[in-house]
Motif scaffolding. Structure first.
Motif, mmCIF file in Angstrom:
data_model
loop_
_atom_site.group_PDB
_atom_site.id
_atom_site.type_symbol
_atom_site.label_atom_id
_atom_site.label_comp_id
_atom_site.label_asym_id
_atom_site.label_seq_id
_atom_site.Cartn_x
_atom_site.Cartn_y
_atom_site.Cartn_z
ATOM 1 N N PRO A 213 0.807 -1.232 0.000
ATOM 2 C CA PRO A 213 0.000 0.000 0.000
ATOM 3 C C PRO A 213 0.838 1.279 0.000
ATOM 4 O O PRO A 213 0.418 2.303 -0.541
ATOM 5 C CB PRO A 213 -0.825 -0.122 1.288
ATOM 6 N N PHE A 259 -4.388 -1.876 -5.035
ATOM 7 C CA PHE A 259 -5.715 -2.325 -4.608
ATOM 8 C C PHE A 259 -6.000 -3.735 -5.149
ATOM 9 O O PHE A 259 -6.710 -3.924 -6.132
ATOM 10 C CB PHE A 259 -6.788 -1.327 -5.056
ATOM 11 N N PHE A 265 -4.949 -6.754 4.979
ATOM 12 C CA PHE A 265 -5.270 -5.463 5.590
ATOM 13 C C PHE A 265 -4.509 -5.274 6.897
ATOM 14 O O PHE A 265 -4.353 -6.206 7.680
ATOM 15 C CB PHE A 265 -6.771 -5.334 5.865
ATOM 16 N N TRP A 269 -2.166 0.110 5.432
ATOM 17 C CA TRP A 269 -3.078 0.539 4.366
ATOM 18 C C TRP A 269 -3.377 2.032 4.426
ATOM 19 O O TRP A 269 -3.777 2.630 3.428
ATOM 20 C CB TRP A 269 -4.375 -0.271 4.414
ATOM 21 N N TRP A 270 -3.187 2.643 5.612
ATOM 22 C CA TRP A 270 -3.415 4.089 5.698
ATOM 23 C C TRP A 270 -2.395 4.860 4.863
ATOM 24 O O TRP A 270 -2.555 6.051 4.614
ATOM 25 C CB TRP A 270 -3.381 4.543 7.156
ATOM 26 N N LEU A 313 -11.311 2.136 5.185
ATOM 27 C CA LEU A 313 -10.131 2.027 6.043
ATOM 28 C C LEU A 313 -10.482 2.281 7.507
ATOM 29 O O LEU A 313 -10.008 1.576 8.403
ATOM 30 C CB LEU A 313 -9.058 3.029 5.600
#
Length: 329
Positions: A213, A259, A265, A269-270, A313
């Motif tokens: 990510p 993606f 996750f 991911w932020w 998120l």
């Protein structure tokens, strides 16, 4: 009975331990602040209500305060953990999310109190310059493992560009030179770091799944650079357009690499949130400048996508916090 009480006291909380609070969670403050500013920009373009921008802004402030308290507690109770995180060749770069969060919150707060916004910006500016000095000096020690050349390298140093994003309109006489300094450091270091990172991605093994990510951070120098440059110059020109369009092209390339269902996750991911926030703000600003319906439609699509991604998120992060995955060693 005494033994049972002792066992209960030593039993870890279901949520987990504060010692495992990841510093990269501060990226959520950057992303949500960016979403607030994007909806504020959308209000100028479409006349939409400021309610969403206000909600996102308040949420960003609350999350920043909560994370700051949590990380200070971690620092007091587990100082070695924090030291190890700061000196880590990859995760240490995410300390830049703290200083950039402060800069973005100065813009959020400045809507309600100009004085508060200015003081927060000055505080964030000093911290950002100090952190950029530390990380550039660290990089120049040499013997850097190519596997440690990751997109997160861009955060602490190229984050200086956010000084001019948040402070382009500061009324202080000295702010002009400070903003120039921020553009100089962030701009030229971005060129060097971007080249190093692309070389690593091309010539070495793919990034581990947990860092995938963060590839989206590669668009940040161009979109944040666009915002910083146009805020400082108070105009748009061909150079700013080139920055915007290359960042947009890179976003389209990276979107299909990042993606994917195969990427697990986690807090990392932020890392997609604040580059996308910068892109959304840039697209809205550029659409206002060009007054072109295709660019306006593009700005709407990116804002909608940003809003959906950040909502997902946020919900999923609350989920892994409550089930104990987030703060588990």
């Amino acid at each position: 009975m005494h033994m049972q009480s002792l066992a209960a006291a030593q039993k870890p909380s279901k949520i987990g331990s504060i010692e495992f609070l990841p510093v990269n969670l501060f990226a959520s403050v950057m992303g949500i602040s960016g979403l607030s500013l994007a909806w504020r920009e959308a209000g100028k373009l479409f006349g939409t209500s400021a309610v969403i921008a206000d909600i996102c802004g308040i949420l960003a402030i609350i999350i920043f305060v909560a994370l700051s308290i949590g990380y200070l507690v971690k620092w007091v109770m587990h100082p070695q953990k924090v030291k190890n995180e700061f000196t880590h060749p990859i995760f240490g770069n995410f300390f830049g999310t703290i200083t950039v969060s402060i800069l973005l919150l100065s813009s959020v707060m400045g809507i309600y109190s100009q004085t508060a916004g200015q003081w927060i910006w000055m505080f964030g500016t000093v911290l950002t310059f100090v952190l950029s000095f530390v990380f550039v000096a660290r990089l120049l020690k040499g013997n850097l493992n190519p596997e440690h050349v990751v997109p997160a390298l861009l955060i602490p140093v190229v984050g200086t560009l956010d000084i001019s994003v948040a402070g382009g309109n500061m009324p202080f006489a000295w702010a002009h030179e400070v903003n120039l300094l921020s553009l100089a450091i962030g701009g030229f270091v971005a060129i060097v770091y971007f080249t190093l990172i692309i070389s690593r991605l091309v010539h070495h093994a793919p990034l581990p799944a947990g860092l995938v990510p963060s590839m989206m951070i590669l668009i940040a120098p161009f979109e944040v650079g666009f915002l910083g440059y146009t805020n400082f110059e108070q105009r748009m020109d061909s150079f700013s357009s080139v920055l915007f369009y290359f960042g947009l092209f890179l976003f389209l390339v990276l979107f299909f690499k990042v993606f994917k269902k195969t990427v697990p996750f986690g807090a990392s991911w932020w890392g997609v949130s604040f580059p996308m926030g910068a892109l959304s703000n840039a697209a809205l600003k550029y659409a206002m400048f060009t007054d072109s319906w295709p660019l306006t439609a593009l700005a709407v699509i990116i804002l909608a996508l940003l809003s959906i991604v950040l909502l997902v998120l946020f919900v999923r992060t609350i989920g892994i916090l409550l089930n104990g995955e987030l703060l588990r060693g």
